[in-house]
Design a protein around this motif. Structure first.
Motif, PDB file in Angstrom:
ATOM      1  N   ALA A 233       0.830  -1.205   0.000  1.00  0.00           N
ATOM      2  CA  ALA A 233       0.000   0.000   0.000  1.00  0.00           C
ATOM      3  C   ALA A 233       0.866   1.257   0.000  1.00  0.00           C
ATOM      4  CB  ALA A 233      -0.925  -0.002   1.221  1.00  0.00           C
ATOM      5  N   VAL A 234       1.940   1.250   0.788  1.00  0.00           N
ATOM      6  CA  VAL A 234       2.795   2.444   0.855  1.00  0.00           C
ATOM      7  C   VAL A 234       3.537   2.629  -0.482  1.00  0.00           C
ATOM      8  CG1 VAL A 234       4.722   3.560   2.050  1.00  0.00           C
ATOM      9  CG2 VAL A 234       3.050   2.234   3.362  1.00  0.00           C
ATOM     10  N   VAL A 235       4.031   1.537  -1.052  1.00  0.00           N
ATOM     11  CA  VAL A 235       4.709   1.619  -2.362  1.00  0.00           C
ATOM     12  C   VAL A 235       3.748   2.216  -3.392  1.00  0.00           C
ATOM     13  CG1 VAL A 235       5.623   0.243  -4.280  1.00  0.00           C
ATOM     14  CG2 VAL A 235       6.324  -0.283  -1.933  1.00  0.00           C
ATOM     15  N   LEU A 263       5.902   6.527  10.429  1.00  0.00           N
ATOM     16  CA  LEU A 263       6.375   7.492   9.436  1.00  0.00           C
ATOM     17  C   LEU A 263       7.716   7.066   8.859  1.00  0.00           C
ATOM     18  CD1 LEU A 263       5.564  11.042  10.895  1.00  0.00           C
ATOM     19  CD2 LEU A 263       4.403   9.816   9.067  1.00  0.00           C
ATOM     20  N   ASP A 264       8.532   6.375   9.655  1.00  0.00           N
ATOM     21  CA  ASP A 264       9.834   5.911   9.145  1.00  0.00           C
ATOM     22  C   ASP A 264       9.654   4.959   7.962  1.00  0.00           C
ATOM     23  OD1 ASP A 264      11.171   7.410  10.977  1.00  0.00           O
ATOM     24  OD2 ASP A 264      11.339   5.788  12.445  1.00  0.00           O
ATOM     25  N   ASP A 265       8.599   4.134   7.993  1.00  0.00           N
ATOM     26  CA  ASP A 265       8.338   3.224   6.862  1.00  0.00           C
ATOM     27  C   ASP A 265       8.040   4.027   5.596  1.00  0.00           C
ATOM     28  OD1 ASP A 265       8.546   0.717   8.300  1.00  0.00           O
ATOM     29  OD2 ASP A 265       6.707   1.320   9.306  1.00  0.00           O
ATOM     30  N   PHE A 266       7.236   5.085   5.749  1.00  0.00           N
ATOM     31  CA  PHE A 266       6.931   5.929   4.578  1.00  0.00           C
ATOM     32  C   PHE A 266       8.203   6.609   4.080  1.00  0.00           C
ATOM     33  CE2 PHE A 266       2.820   5.403   6.522  1.00  0.00           C
ATOM     34  CZ  PHE A 266       1.955   5.338   5.453  1.00  0.00           C
ATOM     35  N   ASP A 267       9.003   7.087   5.022  1.00  0.00           N
ATOM     36  CA  ASP A 267      10.243   7.777   4.671  1.00  0.00           C
ATOM     37  C   ASP A 267      11.163   6.840   3.890  1.00  0.00           C
ATOM     38  OD1 ASP A 267      11.916   9.955   4.661  1.00  0.00           O
ATOM     39  OD2 ASP A 267      12.990   9.317   6.455  1.00  0.00           O
ATOM     40  N   ALA A 344      11.160  14.059  -7.645  1.00  0.00           N
ATOM     41  CA  ALA A 344      10.888  13.724  -6.242  1.00  0.00           C
ATOM     42  C   ALA A 344       9.898  12.564  -6.136  1.00  0.00           C
ATOM     43  CB  ALA A 344      10.315  14.941  -5.538  1.00  0.00           C
ATOM     44  N   GLY A 345       9.852  11.942  -4.939  1.00  0.00           N
ATOM     45  CA  GLY A 345       8.884  10.881  -4.673  1.00  0.00           C
ATOM     46  C   GLY A 345       7.543  11.467  -4.277  1.00  0.00           C
ATOM     47  N   GLY A 346       6.635  10.609  -3.867  1.00  0.00           N
ATOM     48  CA  GLY A 346       5.265  11.022  -3.606  1.00  0.00           C
ATOM     49  C   GLY A 346       5.113  11.932  -2.405  1.00  0.00           C
ATOM     50  N   THR A 347       5.403  11.418  -1.228  1.00  0.00           N
ATOM     51  CA  THR A 347       5.255  12.195   0.008  1.00  0.00           C
ATOM     52  C   THR A 347       6.523  12.040   0.826  1.00  0.00           C
ATOM     53  OG1 THR A 347       2.912  11.592  -0.017  1.00  0.00           O
ATOM     54  CG2 THR A 347       3.750  12.604   1.983  1.00  0.00           C
ATOM     55  N   TYR A 348       7.071  13.139   1.279  1.00  0.00           N
ATOM     56  CA  TYR A 348       8.299  13.080   2.095  1.00  0.00           C
ATOM     57  C   TYR A 348       7.954  13.355   3.556  1.00  0.00           C
ATOM     58  CZ  TYR A 348      11.570  13.071  -1.873  1.00  0.00           C
ATOM     59  OH  TYR A 348      12.289  12.740  -2.987  1.00  0.00           O
ATOM     60  N   VAL A 349       8.711  12.697   4.431  1.00  0.00           N
ATOM     61  CA  VAL A 349       8.584  12.938   5.864  1.00  0.00           C
ATOM     62  C   VAL A 349       9.719  13.863   6.281  1.00  0.00           C
ATOM     63  CG1 VAL A 349       8.632  11.877   8.145  1.00  0.00           C
ATOM     64  CG2 VAL A 349       7.529  10.686   6.235  1.00  0.00           C
ATOM     65  N   GLN A 521      -2.142  11.701  17.885  1.00  0.00           N
ATOM     66  CA  GLN A 521      -1.539  12.694  16.992  1.00  0.00           C
ATOM     67  C   GLN A 521      -1.459  12.170  15.547  1.00  0.00           C
ATOM     68  OE1 GLN A 521      -0.081  16.097  18.007  1.00  0.00           O
ATOM     69  NE2 GLN A 521      -1.937  15.532  19.105  1.00  0.00           N
ATOM     70  N   ALA A 522      -1.139  13.078  14.623  1.00  0.00           N
ATOM     71  CA  ALA A 522      -1.129  12.718  13.195  1.00  0.00           C
ATOM     72  C   ALA A 522      -0.174  11.567  12.910  1.00  0.00           C
ATOM     73  CB  ALA A 522      -0.756  13.943  12.359  1.00  0.00           C
ATOM     74  N   ASN A 523       0.992  11.568  13.537  1.00  0.00           N
ATOM     75  CA  ASN A 523       1.976  10.502  13.258  1.00  0.00           C
ATOM     76  C   ASN A 523       1.526   9.162  13.829  1.00  0.00           C
ATOM     77  OD1 ASN A 523       2.558  11.859  15.833  1.00  0.00           O
ATOM     78  ND2 ASN A 523       4.174  10.346  16.026  1.00  0.00           N
ATOM     79  N   GLU A 524       0.472   9.191  14.654  1.00  0.00           N
ATOM     80  CA  GLU A 524      -0.066   7.941  15.221  1.00  0.00           C
ATOM     81  C   GLU A 524      -1.374   7.529  14.551  1.00  0.00           C
ATOM     82  OE1 GLU A 524       1.225   8.408  19.854  1.00  0.00           O
ATOM     83  OE2 GLU A 524      -0.142   9.918  19.060  1.00  0.00           O
TER      84      GLU A 524
END
Ligand code: FES
Length: 543
Positions: A233-235, A263-267, A344-349, A521-524
């Protein structure tokens, strides 16, 4: 009810959870689709029961539909728990309905399949294609700059939403339905079918037939929502250039499934995957073009090497099997991975002393010159303050300023609304400025664009560093280094923190009270703490 015993005896009972409502423009075809699902359920030997659940209409809810995502999720979970149901069809599409339905069904863990609303037809104005949201934001800036009259504005409004279906840019709806499919919860290819195609009606009947098999086989959401599924899903989110909202929803959905996703997984994944879907707001086309170009299966075939292909899906086959033979028919709309839409990629952290728990930005939707930028902050203490002062010329803002909005997060707003595409002052619009660096603890619509740093965590309402920024402070943003830095010494920040005081929540009772007490929070993932995965809820013994 008028049923004979033969109608339901020894048959799986299928709940069709319908988010149709007169107030939800994206789901106006759902009454028809529910009948088509029933047709499939009857054909396969099941017993269908349509059950309406709360409709989260993105355009009309205040303060924001996000505020009610968890309420719908809770309603879905308890609806599936309290009725004698063997399987569920989840009918959604409009933004928050997608994660809400999936979160609730995951917690109930009853065999479920997602029926996507499908994107609406592309918009049109004077021969020009219009994309949901994206082109409204674009032309609103022109209107504010004095370049568009009232009549033209009304024509645009008439032309932009011409049929049932969800927003047809790569906003939250298109992103989240595609993600639902990659997670294994939809029939292969179903999420790209435009809402009004006859194929969409046929797909609905197929969904009805398939859920009966899933009910007999007892294949539940938690059988499908594995670590591999969330990786996929993240890919896919990154390759789509998906909505920044997807990060919050995916973390919340993983939390329901008991899968760790941070968020580290997305990063990490965002560093390896570039955007290949040339769809607005990152690209040029809209969802109808995406469907004609091969749709989600075509896109997945391009990123096949990055996916975990053994992940199971509701089709009964693996994801790898589902995309076998998929083709791309227009490689400008769905690009090969060696010719992405942008560098650039899709979304950056982003992280730094201004966002210790992270913030996000969608670089492909921003002015490239702003991706490495430092400038003086101009601070608005809340949305009312922003509305009152942003166009005041005496503030003397330039294109180099960084606009900061505080108290727009999960607790501060409340509901973390889509205010993050902060308005550019009208006098700068008239000078031709169309993008500025903007920072907030809010979200932004997936259809929005601009150099907007969002989801700053912890949010200012709980004393995060964003609450301590003052006018004139220098802020540095580096996409290259994934950094968000406030150029103020630790000692000075500690001094400011001492005089900071939280505002008391105005919500003393009801849902607002529950929300203020339990939201994360958002990161959670902004889920309620008590709805995270945990021991199974005991079934009530009624005899
Ligand atoms: Fe429903 Fe955009 S308004 S998806």
């Amino acid at each position: 009810m008028g049923f004979n015993t033969e109608d339901f005896q020894a048959k799986p009972t299928i709940a069709i959870l319908n988010t149709w409502s007169d107030v939800n423009n994206c789901h106006t075809h759902f009454r028809d689709r529910a009948e088509e699902v029933k047709r499939g359920v009857w054909q396969a030997g099941g017993f269908p029961l349509e059950i309406p659940v709360m409709s989260l209409s993105e355009s009309f809810m205040k303060p924001t539909s996000m505020y009610y995502r968890n309420l719908l999720a809770l309603e879905v979970e308890e609806t599936l728990r309290c009725y004698p149901v063997d399987g569920a069809v989840l009918m959604g599409g409009c933004d928050k309905t997608v994660p809400a339905l999936i979160m609730g069904a995951t917690s109930a863990n009853i065999p479920s399949i997602f029926l996507p609303a499908g994107p609406m037809l592309k918009g049109c104005w004077k021969g020009e294609t219009l994309g949901s949201g994206t082109d409204m934001w674009k032309y609103w800036a022109e209107r504010q700059a004095g370049n568009l009259c009232e009549d033209s504005w009304n024509e645009l409004e008439d032309g932009i939403a011409r049929s049932p279906g969800h927003c047809m840019t790569m906003g939250t709806a298109s992103t989240m339905t595609a993600i639902a499919e990659v997670l294994g919860l939809c029939l292969p290819g179903s999420t790209s079918i435009p809402a009004v195609h006859s194929t969409h009606a046929r797909m609905a009947s197929s969904v009805g037939r398939r859920i009966v098999d899933l009910a007999w086989d007892k294949i539940t959401p938690r059988d499908l929502l594995t670590e591999d599924a969330f990786h996929n899903a993240v890919v896919t989110d990154m390759a789509l250039g998906g909505s920044t909202n997807a990060i919050i929803h995916l973390i919340a959905m993983a939390g329901r499934a008991g899968v760790s996703l941070t968020l580290d997984d997305f990063d990490r994944i965002s560093q390896d995957v570039k955007v290949i879907a040339n769809i607005r707001p990152c690209g040029e086309h809209v969802m109808e073009d995406f469907y004609d170009a091969g749709g989600i299966l075509g896109l997945l075939s391009q990123i096949r090497s990055l996916l975990r292909l053994d992940a199971p899906t509701v089709s009964g086959e693996t994801l790898g099997k589902n995309i076998e033979g998929a083709e791309v028919f227009d490689d400008d709309v769905i690009r090969p991975i060696d010719r992405p839409v942008g560098k650039a990629g899709g979304t950056y952290v982003l992280r730094g002393n201004l966002a210790p728990d992270g913030a996000v930005i969608k670089p492909t939707a921003a002015e490239p010159g702003l991706l490495e930028h430092s400038g003086p902050a101009v601070v608005f203490s809340d949305y009312a303050d922003l509305k009152a002062r942003i166009h005041d010329e005496s503030l003397g803002l330039t294109a180099d300023h960084i606009i900061v909005l505080q108290n727009a997060g999960p607790i501060g707003a409340p509901g973390i609304p889509e205010w993050g595409m902060l308005p550019i002052p009208n006098y700068l619009l008239k000078q031709g400025v169309r993008d500025m660096l903007r920072i907030s603890d809010a979200r932004m619509s997936g259809t929005s664009y601009g150099a907007c740093v969002l989801h700053v965590a912890p949010e200012s309402a709980v004393g995060g560093p964003l609450a301590l920024v003052e006018d004139g402070d220098t802020i540095r943003v580096s996409i290259e280094n994934r950094e968000l830095h406030l150029d103020v010494s630790d000692e000075e920040l500690a001094r400011r923190k001492e005089s900071w005081e939280p505002k008391e929540s105005p919500y003393r009772r009801g849902y607002g009270r529950l929300y203020a007490d339990e939201i994360t929070q958002a990161n959670e993932g902004c889920d309620f703490r008590f709805l995270h995965s945990g021991p199974d809820t005991p079934e009530p013994d009624i005899f």
